[in-house]
Design a protein around this motif. Structure first.
Motif, PDB file in Angstrom:
ATOM      1  N   ASP A  23       4.684  79.034 -42.437  1.00 46.33           N
ATOM      2  CA  ASP A  23       4.421  80.452 -42.650  1.00 46.33           C
ATOM      3  C   ASP A  23       3.456  81.021 -43.576  1.00 46.33           C
ATOM      4  N   ASP A  24       3.334  80.160 -44.844  1.00 46.95           N
ATOM      5  CA  ASP A  24       2.534  80.330 -45.876  1.00 46.95           C
ATOM      6  C   ASP A  24       0.783  80.189 -45.593  1.00 46.95           C
ATOM      7  N   GLU A  25       0.777  79.338 -44.686  1.00 48.05           N
ATOM      8  CA  GLU A  25      -0.750  78.970 -44.150  1.00 48.05           C
ATOM      9  C   GLU A  25      -1.161  79.900 -43.410  1.00 48.05           C
ATOM     10  N   ILE A  26      -0.337  80.412 -42.300  1.00 47.30           N
ATOM     11  CA  ILE A  26      -0.633  81.256 -41.319  1.00 47.30           C
ATOM     12  C   ILE A  26      -0.989  82.721 -41.873  1.00 47.30           C
ATOM     13  N   ALA A  27      -0.205  82.830 -42.850  1.00 39.87           N
ATOM     14  CA  ALA A  27      -0.082  84.436 -43.341  1.00 39.87           C
ATOM     15  C   ALA A  27      -1.361  84.962 -43.921  1.00 39.87           C
ATOM     16  N   VAL A  28      -2.295  83.876 -44.362  1.00 46.04           N
ATOM     17  CA  VAL A  28      -3.549  84.281 -44.895  1.00 46.04           C
ATOM     18  C   VAL A  28      -4.982  83.702 -44.045  1.00 46.04           C
ATOM     19  N   PRO A  29      -5.691  84.671 -43.798  1.00 47.57           N
ATOM     20  CA  PRO A  29      -6.709  84.173 -42.815  1.00 47.57           C
ATOM     21  C   PRO A  29      -7.519  83.129 -43.515  1.00 47.57           C
ATOM     22  N   GLN A  30      -7.941  81.991 -42.776  1.00 50.29           N
ATOM     23  CA  GLN A  30      -8.858  80.969 -43.432  1.00 50.29           C
ATOM     24  C   GLN A  30      -9.869  80.720 -42.487  1.00 50.29           C
ATOM     25  N   LYS A  31     -10.856  80.098 -43.246  1.00 53.08           N
ATOM     26  CA  LYS A  31     -12.119  79.805 -42.318  1.00 53.08           C
ATOM     27  C   LYS A  31     -12.209  78.529 -41.491  1.00 53.08           C
ATOM     28  N   VAL A  32     -12.429  78.736 -40.364  1.00 52.15           N
ATOM     29  CA  VAL A  32     -12.834  77.279 -39.538  1.00 52.15           C
ATOM     30  C   VAL A  32     -14.226  77.428 -38.979  1.00 52.15           C
ATOM     31  N   LEU A  33     -14.886  76.300 -38.833  1.00 54.37           N
ATOM     32  CA  LEU A  33     -16.140  76.177 -38.296  1.00 54.37           C
ATOM     33  C   LEU A  33     -16.210  75.754 -36.738  1.00 54.37           C
ATOM     34  N   VAL A  34     -16.663  76.325 -35.939  1.00 60.30           N
ATOM     35  CA  VAL A  34     -16.657  76.141 -34.560  1.00 60.30           C
ATOM     36  C   VAL A  34     -17.874  75.665 -33.875  1.00 60.30           C
ATOM     37  N   ASP A  35     -18.218  74.539 -33.249  1.00 60.65           N
ATOM     38  CA  ASP A  35     -19.031  74.167 -32.500  1.00 60.65           C
ATOM     39  C   ASP A  35     -18.854  74.472 -30.965  1.00 60.65           C
ATOM     40  N   VAL A  36     -19.864  75.062 -30.212  1.00 65.05           N
ATOM     41  CA  VAL A  36     -19.729  75.092 -28.837  1.00 65.05           C
ATOM     42  C   VAL A  36     -20.736  74.565 -28.168  1.00 65.05           C
ATOM     43  N   THR A  37     -20.447  73.921 -27.054  1.00 63.75           N
ATOM     44  CA  THR A  37     -21.424  73.389 -25.993  1.00 63.75           C
ATOM     45  C   THR A  37     -21.165  73.877 -24.686  1.00 63.75           C
ATOM     46  N   MET A  38     -22.092  74.433 -24.114  1.00 62.29           N
ATOM     47  CA  MET A  38     -21.955  75.327 -22.957  1.00 62.29           C
ATOM     48  C   MET A  38     -22.973  74.832 -21.892  1.00 62.29           C
ATOM     49  N   LYS A  39     -22.493  74.389 -20.567  1.00 61.20           N
ATOM     50  CA  LYS A  39     -23.564  74.271 -19.571  1.00 61.20           C
ATOM     51  C   LYS A  39     -24.016  75.400 -19.001  1.00 61.20           C
ATOM     52  N   ALA A  40     -25.313  75.658 -18.762  1.00 61.62           N
ATOM     53  CA  ALA A  40     -25.931  77.001 -18.371  1.00 61.62           C
ATOM     54  C   ALA A  40     -25.553  77.216 -16.894  1.00 61.62           C
ATOM     55  N   PRO A  41     -25.292  78.583 -16.589  1.00 59.06           N
ATOM     56  CA  PRO A  41     -25.042  78.660 -15.104  1.00 59.06           C
ATOM     57  C   PRO A  41     -26.249  78.275 -14.278  1.00 59.06           C
ATOM     58  N   ALA A  42     -27.263  77.942 -14.535  1.00 61.46           N
ATOM     59  CA  ALA A  42     -28.508  77.509 -13.670  1.00 61.46           C
ATOM     60  C   ALA A  42     -29.308  76.509 -14.767  1.00 61.46           C
ATOM     61  N   LEU A  43     -29.896  75.795 -13.772  1.00 62.72           N
ATOM     62  CA  LEU A  43     -30.967  74.987 -14.739  1.00 62.72           C
ATOM     63  C   LEU A  43     -31.937  75.872 -15.563  1.00 62.72           C
ATOM     64  N   PHE A  44     -32.368  75.363 -16.388  1.00 64.08           N
ATOM     65  CA  PHE A  44     -33.142  76.415 -17.300  1.00 64.08           C
ATOM     66  C   PHE A  44     -34.630  76.698 -16.737  1.00 64.08           C
ATOM     67  N   GLU A  45     -35.080  75.813 -15.495  1.00 63.48           N
ATOM     68  CA  GLU A  45     -36.250  76.273 -15.073  1.00 63.48           C
ATOM     69  C   GLU A  45     -35.981  77.307 -14.274  1.00 63.48           C
ATOM     70  N   ALA A  46     -34.655  77.536 -13.653  1.00 67.08           N
ATOM     71  CA  ALA A  46     -34.464  78.484 -12.813  1.00 67.08           C
ATOM     72  C   ALA A  46     -34.170  79.778 -13.527  1.00 67.08           C
ATOM     73  N   LEU A  47     -34.060  80.081 -14.771  1.00 64.31           N
ATOM     74  CA  LEU A  47     -33.726  81.058 -15.376  1.00 64.31           C
ATOM     75  C   LEU A  47     -34.871  82.237 -15.521  1.00 64.31           C
ATOM     76  N   ASP A  48     -36.131  81.815 -15.057  1.00 70.09           N
ATOM     77  CA  ASP A  48     -37.243  82.675 -15.210  1.00 70.09           C
ATOM     78  C   ASP A  48     -37.460  83.567 -16.315  1.00 70.09           C
ATOM     79  N   ASP A  49     -37.071  82.944 -17.547  1.00 70.96           N
ATOM     80  CA  ASP A  49     -37.457  83.563 -18.949  1.00 70.96           C
ATOM     81  C   ASP A  49     -36.501  84.785 -18.913  1.00 70.96           C
TER      82      ASP A  49
END
Length: 124
Positions: A23-49
């Motif tokens: 309870d004492d840990e969850i009571a105080v906001p703490q920093k976490v670091l998040v890494d995200v990897t997402m597969k794009a909705p289309a091939l990069f060539e198809a994004l047309d910039d």
């Protein structure tokens, strides 16, 4: 099925949240670091910039930060799964991986979890 490896990466997103088992840990906001990897909705060539054809990584950062702040969680596993769900369902990623690093144990650099889902394997 296209197996091309066109991915969008976000590394070291600093998020403040309430997460922890004691309870004492969850009571105080703490920093976490998040890494995200997402597969794009289309091939990069198809994004047309066009930004509207891809995933807006700035919007992802804002959304994941607000998601983490919405409510306390006991487990970083829960937070990671919640984040992956948002990436697939709100941002159109075809697959998503979220890694969360938490700096809580003195004798470790960090503890962490990694959650990965493909859109084809997720059932609401």
């Amino acid at each position: 099925m296209n197996d091309a490896l066109d991915e969008i990466l976000i590394q070291g997103l600093e998020i403040w949240c309430q997460v922890g088992v004691p309870d004492d840990e969850i009571a105080v906001p703490q920093k976490v670091l998040v890494d995200v990897t997402m597969k794009a909705p289309a091939l990069f060539e198809a994004l047309d910039d066009r930004i509207d054809a891809t995933i807006d990584y700035a919007a992802v950062c804002v959304r994941l930060s607000s998601l983490a702040a919405e409510s306390p969680r006991r487990l970083i596993e829960t937070l990671a799964a919640d984040m992956v769900h948002v990436l697939l369902n709100e941002f159109g990623a075809r697959s998503a991986t979220v890694q969360i690093r938490k700096y809580i144990l003195a004798q470790t650099e960090y503890v962490g979890v990694r959650c990965h889902r493909d859109i084809l394997t997720v059932v609401d």
